[in-house]
Design a protein around this motif. Sequence first.
Motif: not given
Length: 324
Positions: A53-62, A100-113
């Motif tokens: 997704i980040f590569a296709a969009k040219g989206r900044p990773p932060d 909604l912004i909630l606390s994440k589980k560790s199963s979610v890759p840090s790239l997503v957040t």
Amino acid sequence: MAARRRKNVHPVDTRSLREAAARLRRGELVAFPTETVYGLGANALDAHAVAKIFAAKGRPPDNPLIVHVSDEKMLRRVVSQVPAAAKALMRKFWPGPLTLILSKKSSVPSLVTAGLPSVAVRMPEGVARDLVAAAGVPIAAPSANLSGRPSPTTARHVAEDFPDVFVLDGGSTKHGVESTVVALDPPTILRQGAISEDFLGKMVPGLRRAASSGCVVPGISPGTKYKHYAPSRPLILFLRKSSLLSYAQKHPRALILCPTPLSSLFPKQRTLPLGTSPEEIAHGLFAALRTRRKGTELLALAIPRRGIGRTVMDRLERAATRIA
Ligand code: TXA
Ligand code: MG
């Protein structure tokens, strides 16, 4: 005249939904309609897929992504806690355009957040929810536009930016602007969206607004510092009708974006009427920013910041090259 359908664009039916779900499970990208704008989705639990997704969009990773879920069980796979205030909002607005912004589980890759301990989640309506359910995995999906371009509200907009991505075509989207992003504790609107602040405020005592320009919370909502919604050519946003009128007189070749009842003020000029109610204007706004009609520059007029008008103004301000 109906536009010719591109090879990568597929009308929504049982077969295309099944194929889209299989592609998502295989780690591929799929663009799909939501009730807000089209999303560019990938399996949120697969870091390799999300990287595409980040590569296709040219989206900044932060700039973190929203994770879409189809039911509560799937929600529990990505968030570690659902506070009572969040539950109340979900009951009221899900499925629908509330993130909604909630606390994440560790199963979610840090790239997503983007490395944040929180994750943005929403349960979309209709085709989007059906697709997430069919995929059986939570789907990370930003708006399906190249980074910095207006969000897509039709499959054609998506295909303009991504000629090779599999696109489900569900027609033009219901709201036309993105979901409202809300953080809890204290309840704060991080991005104005399809559910208006006025409406949400009636439901949530003490609701705050992060910043007038929308999703701008330094260090909390990283996406907002980037230039957004760049239109097809320079856009000047006029806060007063009188200044638009006098500028337009001197620039007869400009294209004027305005509420429909005002187009009669410009009998000799090119106008692109946006509709009458704030809802109609929101619905057609991003398509107008992508217009291919003639005009040296785009001139837009502010609308009252009431109801969804506040969201429209947020997008116009961020799209504008200049505010006059
Ligand atoms: O309607 C929508 O929200 C569409 C459809 C596809 O669901 N999606 C969308 O995604 O607009 P995107 O990536 O264009 O915008 C996501 C916004 C960004 O401003 C991002 O910074 C913010 O949500 N966001 C995501 N995760 C966050 C987090 N953990 N904390 C704060 N803000 C977050
Ligand atoms: Mg976006």
